[in-house]
Write a protein that holds these residues in place. Sequence first.
Motif, mmCIF file in Angstrom:
data_model
loop_
_atom_site.group_PDB
_atom_site.id
_atom_site.type_symbol
_atom_site.label_atom_id
_atom_site.label_comp_id
_atom_site.label_asym_id
_atom_site.label_seq_id
_atom_site.Cartn_x
_atom_site.Cartn_y
_atom_site.Cartn_z
ATOM 1 N N UNK A 16 69.935 88.830 63.039
ATOM 2 C CA UNK A 16 69.620 87.624 62.902
ATOM 3 C C UNK A 16 68.959 87.176 62.814
ATOM 4 N N UNK A 17 68.483 85.802 61.500
ATOM 5 C CA UNK A 17 67.291 85.553 60.881
ATOM 6 C C UNK A 17 66.959 84.448 61.642
ATOM 7 N N UNK A 18 65.592 84.724 61.661
ATOM 8 C CA UNK A 18 64.745 84.801 62.794
ATOM 9 C C UNK A 18 63.882 83.154 61.961
ATOM 10 N N UNK A 19 63.254 82.174 62.478
ATOM 11 C CA UNK A 19 62.359 81.311 61.995
ATOM 12 C C UNK A 19 61.165 80.595 63.129
ATOM 13 N N UNK A 20 60.126 80.600 62.202
ATOM 14 C CA UNK A 20 59.205 80.229 63.289
ATOM 15 C C UNK A 20 59.097 79.232 62.667
ATOM 16 N N UNK A 21 57.929 77.943 63.101
ATOM 17 C CA UNK A 21 57.123 76.868 62.696
ATOM 18 C C UNK A 21 55.853 76.633 63.591
ATOM 19 N N UNK A 22 54.541 76.707 62.394
ATOM 20 C CA UNK A 22 53.892 77.043 62.880
ATOM 21 C C UNK A 22 53.054 77.844 64.209
ATOM 22 N N UNK A 23 53.211 78.753 62.935
ATOM 23 C CA UNK A 23 53.151 80.375 64.363
ATOM 24 C C UNK A 23 51.885 80.517 64.103
ATOM 25 N N UNK A 24 50.896 81.030 65.165
ATOM 26 C CA UNK A 24 49.875 81.465 65.126
ATOM 27 C C UNK A 24 49.808 83.379 64.847
ATOM 28 N N UNK A 25 49.258 83.470 63.363
ATOM 29 C CA UNK A 25 49.104 84.676 63.678
ATOM 30 C C UNK A 25 48.017 85.261 63.309
ATOM 31 N N UNK A 26 46.748 86.631 63.702
ATOM 32 C CA UNK A 26 45.662 86.804 63.703
ATOM 33 C C UNK A 26 46.011 87.653 62.347
ATOM 34 N N UNK A 27 44.782 87.951 61.524
ATOM 35 C CA UNK A 27 44.826 88.410 60.472
ATOM 36 C C UNK A 27 43.578 88.795 59.606
ATOM 37 N N UNK A 28 43.316 90.395 58.856
ATOM 38 C CA UNK A 28 42.232 90.422 58.427
ATOM 39 C C UNK A 28 41.775 89.960 57.264
ATOM 40 N N UNK A 29 40.524 88.983 57.149
ATOM 41 C CA UNK A 29 40.345 88.716 56.121
ATOM 42 C C UNK A 29 38.974 88.933 55.770
ATOM 43 N N UNK A 30 38.668 89.473 54.622
ATOM 44 C CA UNK A 30 37.094 90.109 54.318
ATOM 45 C C UNK A 30 36.598 90.286 55.540
ATOM 46 N N UNK A 31 37.110 91.555 56.558
ATOM 47 C CA UNK A 31 36.779 91.849 57.096
ATOM 48 C C UNK A 31 36.364 91.771 58.666
ATOM 49 N N UNK A 32 37.269 90.512 58.360
ATOM 50 C CA UNK A 32 37.258 89.072 59.732
ATOM 51 C C UNK A 32 38.430 89.384 60.328
ATOM 52 N N UNK A 33 39.020 89.304 61.371
ATOM 53 C CA UNK A 33 40.348 89.007 62.326
ATOM 54 C C UNK A 33 39.805 87.622 62.051
ATOM 55 N N UNK A 34 41.101 86.306 61.373
ATOM 56 C CA UNK A 34 41.495 85.500 61.945
ATOM 57 C C UNK A 34 42.791 84.810 61.832
#
Length: 619
Positions: free
Chosen positions: A79-97
């Motif tokens: 079943x597909x999953x769809x999300x709106x404006x979901x919060x994601x923490x990602x490493x960017x330039x060594x900083x979790x954003x």
Amino acid sequence: MHINFQTKNDLFNILIEESEMPIGLYVGQDMVISVANKAMLNAWGKDDSVKGMELAAALPELEGQPFIQILKDVFETGTPYEAKEDKVELMNNGVLQTFYFDFIYKPLKDDKGNVWAILNNATDVTELVNAKQQVKESEALFRQMIYDAPVAIGILRGTDLIIEDVNDELLKIWGKNKDIIGLKLIEGLPEIINQPFPGLLKDVLESGVAHYGYETLATLERNGVLGDYYFNFVYDPIRDKDGAVSGIMVVANEITTQVISKNAFKESEARFRNLVLENPMPTALYETENIVIKIANNEMLKLWDKNISIIGKTMAEGIPELVGQPFIPLLQEVFRSGIAYHADQQAANLMVNGELTERWFNFTYKPLRDAEGSVYAILHAAIDVTKQVQLQKQKDEFLGIASHELKTPVTSIKAYAQVLERMIRSEGDEKKANMVKRMDLQLNRLTGLIGDLLDVTKIQSGKMTFNPMKFEFDFLVQDIVDDVQHTTSQHKINVELASNATVFADKERIGQVIINFLSNAIKYSTDANEILVRSYVKEGEVILSVRDYGIGISEELQHLVFDQFYRVSGNLQHTYPGLGLGLYISSEIVKGEGGKIWLDSTENEGSTFYFALKVDYTN
Ligand code: ADP
């Protein structure tokens, strides 16, 4: 332009790779990253090296976040999953954003319907979400501001003017409770329907121009009772992001008490004004130390020979002929000191029919004080006494002429009487001679009275002259006491002369004052037989006092005895003849010599009259 792609596959790859939308493809249970276009790598903050790696290994920061699990679920359930404006923490330039994504996990199935991979489409909506967040925060802040504001604020929304927000202050002013929130304004405050406010609000909505109301009357129902209240208020248009007016912010400040007291003040001011204008006496009101003519009634304008154009001007501008005369400085002094000024028969040079004319006035400058006690105006009331002064002048002139004309015949009668007395006495007729002697004594009184009248006219016309000389004060007193003692057999005049002073004054005139004190002491103490005359020095002044034990003068009349023609009234008047001039002349003499004159007296016990003169210490 014609581009020749080698294979369809190439084109497809380029489309995916260059898409602005992050695209990823995770293959198998372990989610091996098979495709991750530039936008996806960018969103992750990774480079090409993650391709071929398992997702969980490539993005270790996802541990603890729900995505890997969700992907597994999609894999298993198909079943597909769809999300709106979901919060994601990602490493960017060594900083979790923190980022926000709209994304889809779409299961890809083989012929048999088994999921073999998951396609991940995502849109980075971080900026949008942040912006939304900010709007929400600022809206919340705005609301809070409204509630906390010390002034009454409310928000009306839309053409129906829905009451969206109202703080307690505004509810209090409106006399309503929170139930009105959400209602149309005219439902919440039905009493304003026929007042100007709905129209004004409509204008603001349509024009987008704020409306400011000052001291505006509003009839409001508070606690079920209609009442009149006054406000300063603003209707400020609220615009949406496109600049269209979407509502109105109402800010109101109730000033009912101020307006009422201001009106009451205005009313009492108007009444006061009328009182001044209607006063039959010439009356004016001045303000500020520059003496601005605020009000002047017709009588006062007539007195000045001016018209209403001088109202609002300073006295110096409006009545320039008064500059250089004492009035403006006097008024300024009243302003400064707060002490009223009163004058009797003061001369003023006024323009009458274009000519500077001397007039006389009785007038008062009365300072008016505000609640704090400071002088804010001066009330001026005047009476023109020019006629009286002129009449008095005529009378004085007449008195002067009359007494002068009387003096000559009386002097010669006196001379004849003295010769006659001597002749008759030498003939031996003592009886007749004594009669003539009595006639002579009466003539002395007559000369005295004529002398007094002459003195008065001299004082009035300012022609009283003084011939000062140095003399021993006590000697003069003793001489006069000796003379006066001869005229009375009833009274014994006792002396205590201890001044030892020399004075520089008109000896004859000072003698006249002492004679006046003594003859009054004798005249007004018929039941007594003693008089005490003292002289002494105090603080550089020689003081003479004449004490009697006669009828005295009541306290309230004492200050009048130095006035011209004043005689203590009552039945006693006939008993004690006189013109009421002696003390007036005496006080003019003493003042003319730079001295002081006063008295102490108790009714029925006696009086003491005093005068003081400067001691002359020069050699
Ligand atoms: P006259 O004595 O001619 O009336 P004066 O000017 O000398 O005028 O005095 C004014 C008035 O003061 C008198 O009429 C009298 O009522 C009162 N007076 C003056 N001296 C005495 C005194 N020694 N005792 C009581 N009353 C006095």
